[in-house]
Enzyme design. Structure first.
Site, PDB file in Angstrom:
ATOM      1  N   ARG A 163       0.804  -1.218   0.000  1.00 46.62           N
ATOM      2  CA  ARG A 163       0.000   0.000   0.000  1.00 46.62           C
ATOM      3  C   ARG A 163       0.839   1.271   0.000  1.00 46.62           C
ATOM      4  O   ARG A 163       0.634   2.168  -0.810  1.00 46.62           O
ATOM      5  CB  ARG A 163      -0.892   0.055   1.253  1.00 46.62           C
ATOM      6  N   THR A 164       1.764   1.344   0.934  1.00 45.02           N
ATOM      7  CA  THR A 164       2.465   2.612   1.106  1.00 45.02           C
ATOM      8  C   THR A 164       3.281   2.950  -0.144  1.00 45.02           C
ATOM      9  O   THR A 164       3.188   4.059  -0.672  1.00 45.02           O
ATOM     10  CB  THR A 164       3.367   2.578   2.351  1.00 45.02           C
ATOM     11  N   LYS A 217      25.153  -4.394  -0.221  1.00 42.72           N
ATOM     12  CA  LYS A 217      26.628  -4.436  -0.293  1.00 42.72           C
ATOM     13  C   LYS A 217      27.245  -3.751   0.917  1.00 42.72           C
ATOM     14  O   LYS A 217      28.450  -3.586   0.993  1.00 42.72           O
ATOM     15  CB  LYS A 217      27.104  -3.725  -1.562  1.00 42.72           C
ATOM     16  N   ARG A 258      11.200   3.898   3.435  1.00 44.70           N
ATOM     17  CA  ARG A 258      10.821   2.948   4.496  1.00 44.70           C
ATOM     18  C   ARG A 258      12.074   2.164   4.853  1.00 44.70           C
ATOM     19  O   ARG A 258      12.843   1.741   3.971  1.00 44.70           O
ATOM     20  CB  ARG A 258       9.745   1.982   4.015  1.00 44.70           C
ATOM     21  N   HIS A 269       5.060   6.120  11.596  1.00 43.72           N
ATOM     22  CA  HIS A 269       4.566   5.987  10.221  1.00 43.72           C
ATOM     23  C   HIS A 269       3.635   7.178   9.961  1.00 43.72           C
ATOM     24  O   HIS A 269       2.415   7.041   9.890  1.00 43.72           O
ATOM     25  CB  HIS A 269       3.825   4.657  10.074  1.00 43.72           C
TER      26      HIS A 269
END
Lengths: 137, 304
Positions: free
Chosen positions: B51-52, B80, B101, B129
């Site tokens: 969703r986000t 890496k 995120r 959030h």
């Protein structure tokens, strides 16, 4: 105790009894070449008992460390055997690179080169929280 | 240049303005089709999301902009060993705005300190959030007509539920709010959230293990998933994952005007039988997320 046995240096007074060694370690005073005296459990009108640290050298010290470990401490700066300045140290609003966040999920646990910063959560109590994850120290 | 790392980075007036802008976008989408033409959004998702990430990308595309980025850490240079700081310094040279995120709490704040362009926290570990909270606030405003005078029940994983933490912070600024915290003892709200946003503000709050016990008092029920990815120990997750399952039977005593919200994805904490109940607002909530993110992107880019 008298301060006239120090010519140029610093007297950290009104340390909560038992906290002197913590300050000694956090300020890395063991690495100094000069005389450092730790007086434990000295009688105190305000506190009942207190610790004192005398440093016989005019060094830079991190006052935030002092305020964090033992609020209401006093620091006297001595020059030519006389007190030239006296500071009352309260709770610092921010701690930078003094303590580390214990939260394993915090970005500070993996990110190189960032400062460990804590802010005072509430002005009346010595509770600090990590600025990155809000975990209390 | 402004970033959005914590919902409290926005004043309540700014949130009101974003809500109004989102409503206008819903009414007149064509008026916004070119607002971010030639602007690029980088979506840096070090943790999976449906969703986000897609709502951020849809938001930018509907504003006439374009998107670039990655959807998992394995397909970025972090695999890496590249630091967040270095990644962001590079990407801020390629994009006009970044949505990040990350599984590490505070990573978007670090990114905002190093970036030359605005950074939006799209979820950081179990911490915050803020854009989900904007979607929640838009949904509450649309469903209830006001953000004041509400009894809000938050149910499930209140410890690691970043959406819960941000929503409590946001709602603690409105009048007449009461919180009801429903969770197993192991997943209670962190003390820093409770102290800062509830206790010190003298906001009425009830804590309980029983959803049924408090159901009839609630205006909003905010359900959350017990998140497997937040547990270091799978045994704990298995023991707690089915703590609360909302069924039509449990809604018998609920108010007719109740709104049921969930940041989604759900696993089984809301039975699919509840989906047809008009009080189930969670799919509308997910759709609202796109519009409020459009409003936010415009605000942070300084687009009128």
């Amino acid at each position: 105790m008298h301060i006239d046995d120090i010519k140029n240096g610093i007297v950290i007074d009104h340390i909560i009894a038992g906290k002197a060694m913590e300050i000694y370690n956090m300020l890395s005073l063991g690495k100094l070449d000069c005389t450092v005296a730790i007086i434990k459990n000295a009688p105190s009108k305000k506190l009942g008992k207190k610790d004192i640290i005398k440093i016989d050298s005019d060094i830079d010290i991190n006052l935030d460390v002092l305020g964090y470990i033992s609020p209401n401490i006093t620091v006297a700066f001595v020059k030519n055997g006389k007190i030239t300045e006296k500071k009352h140290i309260g709770l610092p609003s921010t701690l930078t690179d003094i303590i580390k966040c214990k939260n394993p999920r915090c970005i500070t646990s993996t990110e190189p080169g960032i400062h460990h910063i804590f802010k005072l959560s509430n002005g009346n109590t010595p509770v600090y929280s990590c600025i990155y994850c809000d975990t209390e120290a | 240049m402004r970033s959005l790392i914590d919902i409290l980075d926005l004043t309540t007036e700014e949130i009101d303005a974003l809500i109004e802008k989102a409503k206008d976008i819903m009414l007149r989408p064509d008026a916004y089709r070119e607002k971010c033409r030639y602007k690029k959004l980088a979506t840096l998702f070090f943790e999976p999301s449906t969703r986000t990430r897609l709502s951020f990308e849809a938001a930018m595309l509907e504003l006439g902009g374009s998107v670039l980025g990655f959807s998992e850490a394995a397909s970025s240079s972090s695999a890496k060993g590249e630091s967040v700081s270095d990644t962001v310094k590079i990407v801020s040279g390629y994009a006009d705005i970044i949505a990040m995120r990350h599984f590490k709490e505070g990573a978007p704040l670090v990114a905002s300190m190093k970036s030359d362009v605005p950074v939006i926290n799209a979820g950081d570990g179990g911490h915050n959030h803020p854009t989900q909270t904007l979607a929640d606030l838009l949904t509450i405003k649309r469903e209830k007509g006001s953000l004041n005078d509400l009894t809000i029940g938050l149910c499930g994983d209140l410890k690691f539920g970043r959406t819960v933490h941000s929503l409590i912070a946001a709602m603690s600024r409105y009048k007449g709010i009461k919180f009801t915290l429903i969770s197993p003892d192991e997943l209670k709200l962190p003390s820093y959230v409770k102290n800062t946003y509830i206790t010190l503000k003298n906001i009425p709050c009830t804590e309980t293990n029983s959803l049924e016990e408090v159901m009839s008092n609630l205006d909003i029920l905010y359900m959350t998933r017990v998140q497997k990815e937040r547990f270091f120990n799978e045994e704990d997750y298995l023991r707690l994952k089915d703590s609360y399952i909302l069924t039509p039977d449990k809604l018998k005593n609920a108010k007719k005007e109740l709104s049921i919200l969930h940041p989604l994805p759900r696993v089984n904490e809301i039975s699919t039988e509840v989906d047809s109940d008009p009080r189930a607002s969670y799919f509308r909530q997910a759709k609202n997320g796109k519009y409020i993110r459009m409003a936010l992107i415009m605000m942070l880019l300084g687009v009128e």
